[in-house]
Design a protein around this motif. Structure first.
Motif, PDB file in Angstrom:
ATOM      1  N   LEU A 161       1.710  -4.705   2.303  1.00  0.00           N
ATOM      2  CA  LEU A 161       2.748  -4.758   1.277  1.00  0.00           C
ATOM      3  C   LEU A 161       2.746  -3.478   0.443  1.00  0.00           C
ATOM      4  O   LEU A 161       1.694  -3.002   0.015  1.00  0.00           O
ATOM      5  CB  LEU A 161       2.517  -5.960   0.348  1.00  0.00           C
ATOM      6  CG  LEU A 161       2.489  -7.339   0.994  1.00  0.00           C
ATOM      7  CD1 LEU A 161       2.361  -8.410  -0.091  1.00  0.00           C
ATOM      8  CD2 LEU A 161       3.720  -7.577   1.847  1.00  0.00           C
ATOM      9  N   LYS A 162       3.939  -2.947   0.212  1.00  0.00           N
ATOM     10  CA  LYS A 162       4.086  -1.774  -0.648  1.00  0.00           C
ATOM     11  C   LYS A 162       3.722  -2.152  -2.075  1.00  0.00           C
ATOM     12  O   LYS A 162       4.208  -3.142  -2.615  1.00  0.00           O
ATOM     13  CB  LYS A 162       5.525  -1.265  -0.581  1.00  0.00           C
ATOM     14  CG  LYS A 162       5.816  -0.091  -1.518  1.00  0.00           C
ATOM     15  CD  LYS A 162       7.298   0.265  -1.471  1.00  0.00           C
ATOM     16  CE  LYS A 162       7.639   1.376  -2.468  1.00  0.00           C
ATOM     17  NZ  LYS A 162       9.091   1.665  -2.469  1.00  0.00           N
ATOM     18  N   GLN A 163       2.886  -1.348  -2.727  1.00  0.00           N
ATOM     19  CA  GLN A 163       2.525  -1.550  -4.125  1.00  0.00           C
ATOM     20  C   GLN A 163       3.154  -0.470  -4.999  1.00  0.00           C
ATOM     21  O   GLN A 163       3.345   0.667  -4.555  1.00  0.00           O
ATOM     22  CB  GLN A 163       1.013  -1.536  -4.311  1.00  0.00           C
ATOM     23  CG  GLN A 163       0.294  -2.713  -3.683  1.00  0.00           C
ATOM     24  CD  GLN A 163      -1.075  -2.925  -4.290  1.00  0.00           C
ATOM     25  OE1 GLN A 163      -1.274  -3.789  -5.140  1.00  0.00           O
ATOM     26  NE2 GLN A 163      -2.046  -2.130  -3.841  1.00  0.00           N
ATOM     27  N   HIS A 262       3.922   8.768  -6.707  1.00  0.00           N
ATOM     28  CA  HIS A 262       2.460   8.609  -6.640  1.00  0.00           C
ATOM     29  C   HIS A 262       2.158   7.112  -6.478  1.00  0.00           C
ATOM     30  O   HIS A 262       1.746   6.427  -7.416  1.00  0.00           O
ATOM     31  CB  HIS A 262       1.793   9.165  -7.895  1.00  0.00           C
ATOM     32  CG  HIS A 262       2.111  10.608  -8.156  1.00  0.00           C
ATOM     33  ND1 HIS A 262       1.406  11.643  -7.601  1.00  0.00           N
ATOM     34  CD2 HIS A 262       3.102  11.172  -8.897  1.00  0.00           C
ATOM     35  CE1 HIS A 262       1.922  12.791  -7.997  1.00  0.00           C
ATOM     36  NE2 HIS A 262       2.948  12.540  -8.789  1.00  0.00           N
ATOM     37  N   LEU A 263       2.349   6.620  -5.273  1.00  0.00           N
ATOM     38  CA  LEU A 263       2.204   5.185  -5.015  1.00  0.00           C
ATOM     39  C   LEU A 263       0.738   4.778  -4.883  1.00  0.00           C
ATOM     40  O   LEU A 263      -0.101   5.559  -4.426  1.00  0.00           O
ATOM     41  CB  LEU A 263       2.944   4.800  -3.733  1.00  0.00           C
ATOM     42  CG  LEU A 263       4.472   4.933  -3.760  1.00  0.00           C
ATOM     43  CD1 LEU A 263       5.029   4.602  -2.382  1.00  0.00           C
ATOM     44  CD2 LEU A 263       5.080   4.036  -4.824  1.00  0.00           C
ATOM     45  N   PRO A 264       0.428   3.543  -5.243  1.00  0.00           N
ATOM     46  CA  PRO A 264      -0.903   2.991  -4.947  1.00  0.00           C
ATOM     47  C   PRO A 264      -1.038   2.764  -3.443  1.00  0.00           C
ATOM     48  O   PRO A 264      -0.038   2.768  -2.713  1.00  0.00           O
ATOM     49  CB  PRO A 264      -0.911   1.645  -5.704  1.00  0.00           C
ATOM     50  CG  PRO A 264       0.274   1.698  -6.620  1.00  0.00           C
ATOM     51  CD  PRO A 264       1.271   2.606  -5.984  1.00  0.00           C
ATOM     52  N   PRO A 265      -2.254   2.558  -2.958  1.00  0.00           N
ATOM     53  CA  PRO A 265      -2.405   2.216  -1.536  1.00  0.00           C
ATOM     54  C   PRO A 265      -1.742   0.874  -1.250  1.00  0.00           C
ATOM     55  O   PRO A 265      -1.680   0.009  -2.127  1.00  0.00           O
ATOM     56  CB  PRO A 265      -3.925   2.144  -1.337  1.00  0.00           C
ATOM     57  CG  PRO A 265      -4.477   1.912  -2.709  1.00  0.00           C
ATOM     58  CD  PRO A 265      -3.552   2.610  -3.650  1.00  0.00           C
ATOM     59  N   PRO A 266      -1.221   0.688  -0.051  1.00  0.00           N
ATOM     60  CA  PRO A 266      -0.586  -0.604   0.277  1.00  0.00           C
ATOM     61  C   PRO A 266      -1.601  -1.739   0.239  1.00  0.00           C
ATOM     62  O   PRO A 266      -2.805  -1.534   0.394  1.00  0.00           O
ATOM     63  CB  PRO A 266      -0.038  -0.385   1.688  1.00  0.00           C
ATOM     64  CG  PRO A 266      -0.851   0.729   2.244  1.00  0.00           C
ATOM     65  CD  PRO A 266      -1.200   1.616   1.096  1.00  0.00           C
ATOM     66  N   MET A 267      -1.095  -2.940   0.027  1.00  0.00           N
ATOM     67  CA  MET A 267      -1.941  -4.139  -0.025  1.00  0.00           C
ATOM     68  C   MET A 267      -1.923  -4.829   1.341  1.00  0.00           C
ATOM     69  O   MET A 267      -0.884  -5.321   1.782  1.00  0.00           O
ATOM     70  CB  MET A 267      -1.421  -5.120  -1.087  1.00  0.00           C
ATOM     71  CG  MET A 267      -2.194  -6.434  -1.143  1.00  0.00           C
ATOM     72  SD  MET A 267      -1.404  -7.637  -2.254  1.00  0.00           S
ATOM     73  CE  MET A 267      -1.582  -6.788  -3.830  1.00  0.00           C
ATOM     74  N   ILE A 306       7.759  -4.377   2.746  1.00  0.00           N
ATOM     75  CA  ILE A 306       6.720  -4.696   3.720  1.00  0.00           C
ATOM     76  C   ILE A 306       6.606  -3.539   4.693  1.00  0.00           C
ATOM     77  O   ILE A 306       7.579  -3.167   5.349  1.00  0.00           O
ATOM     78  CB  ILE A 306       7.032  -5.996   4.479  1.00  0.00           C
ATOM     79  CG1 ILE A 306       7.187  -7.156   3.495  1.00  0.00           C
ATOM     80  CG2 ILE A 306       5.935  -6.311   5.490  1.00  0.00           C
ATOM     81  CD1 ILE A 306       7.622  -8.446   4.150  1.00  0.00           C
ATOM     82  N   ILE A 307       5.416  -2.960   4.781  1.00  0.00           N
ATOM     83  CA  ILE A 307       5.174  -1.848   5.691  1.00  0.00           C
ATOM     84  C   ILE A 307       4.050  -2.239   6.639  1.00  0.00           C
ATOM     85  O   ILE A 307       3.289  -3.164   6.384  1.00  0.00           O
ATOM     86  CB  ILE A 307       4.819  -0.564   4.927  1.00  0.00           C
ATOM     87  CG1 ILE A 307       3.603  -0.806   4.008  1.00  0.00           C
ATOM     88  CG2 ILE A 307       5.993  -0.075   4.108  1.00  0.00           C
ATOM     89  CD1 ILE A 307       3.202   0.394   3.207  1.00  0.00           C
TER      90      ILE A 307
END
Length: 316
Positions: A161-163, A262-267, A306-307
């Protein structure tokens, strides 16, 4: 003694931790349940439960026997439907536990489609963000943002999941809108803790393929995804969560995404269930349906959130 019936009675006692509730659930007299369990223990030569006037606790031997019983009964159910799957749909209760936000935003809104396909299955969905023990809770499978460390469970990657990073408009008006992680000096974050774990209020960002952590001050620490989002809406600081979990708040303007570049790592999401060669059809079709759901969400905004989608099913 009917061995198959005895195993079913034992399983329900283990899951419900009560002779009376097991008897009620199976629609059997309390005396029948108690006598059957006593004879089963005599046959096996081990004590399966420790009983007091207030508590029924499974023994270590009982835990081993429980796992074996689940595998055997699943195999029997699979055999019963081997030649009848075109005539009879999977039936029965499936108990699944998943995070609050996932149940609310993704799974429950799509369940009508599942029931149209499998009308003889009844689902019991519990929403919980902390780790649980399938044996203690009487759950068939769980969805979590981490893989299981329990050797008694099978773990399968479901999706990523994209965060994103968010805050309320009021908070940003007071503290300013950060453009880069370096701008976070003087900002606050909502702290988060899991049961029996230390609280944490750091934020994470992926920079040049590496995870960078930023520890921020926190005036409020919560447990649970709903409380986490509520704290951000109330202006207590920045939060990081899946875009799916905050979709409604973003649309309504109650939260604003910041640090877009600057995205967080995906969940990562994982499905966990008891191992074994056979899965009961009622459990298998739910797991396969969940994988399909996350591979092909109905709404475009959910597709973008969703990735790393998984497309292989549990069983053919």
């Amino acid at each position: 003694m009917d061995q198959f019936q005895a195993m079913k009675i034992f399983i329900r006692i283990a899951e419900l931790e009560s002779f009376s509730r097991a008897a009620e659930d199976l629609n059997l007299p309390r005396a029948t349940v108690s006598t059957t369990l006593k004879r089963l223990e005599q046959k096996l030569g081990v004590r399966l439960f420790l009983r007091t006037t207030r508590q029924v606790k499974i023994t270590d031997e009982g835990k081993i026997y429980y796992q074996r019983c689940l595998q055997l009964i699943s195999a029997l159910e699979e055999s019963d439907t081997l030649f009848a799957h075109h005539k009879k749909q999977p039936a029965g209760i499936v108990r699944i536990d998943m995070p609050h936000s996932l149940a609310r935003v993704m799974v429950i809104p799509a369940l009508q489609a599942f029931y149209q396909r499998y009308p003889q299955i009844t689902l019991s969905v519990s929403a919980n963000d902390n780790a649980i023990n399938l044996l203690d809770q009487g759950v068939d499978c769980v969805v979590r943002a981490w893989p299981s460390e329990d050797d008694n469970l099978q773990s399968r990657h479901l999706a990523d999941l994209k965060q994103i990073t968010c805050a309320s408009p009021e908070y940003l008006a007071k503290f300013g809108t950060p453009e880069t992680p370096e701008d976070l000096a003087g900002h606050q974050a909502v702290g988060y803790f899991f049961a029996h774990q230390r609280a944490d209020s750091h934020l994470e960002f992926v920079t040049d393929g590496k995870i960078e952590k930023r520890q921020l001050a926190s005036k409020l620490t919560v447990s649970g995804a709903d409380a986490y989002v509520a704290a951000a809406k109330a202006g207590f600081g920045l939060i990081q969560a899946s875009e799916l979990a905050m979709a409604q708040e973003l649309v309504q303007g109650e939260l604003v995404e910041v640090l877009h570049q600057h995205l967080p790592p995906p969940m990562p999401l994982y499905i966990m269930y008891p191992p074994g060669r056979f899965l009961a059809p009622r459990i298998r079709v739910l797991l396969d349906w969940l994988i399909t759901l996350f591979s092909s969400p109905a709404h475009p905004e959910k597709q973008n959130a969703i990735i790393g989608k998984i497309v292989d099913l549990i069983l053919d």
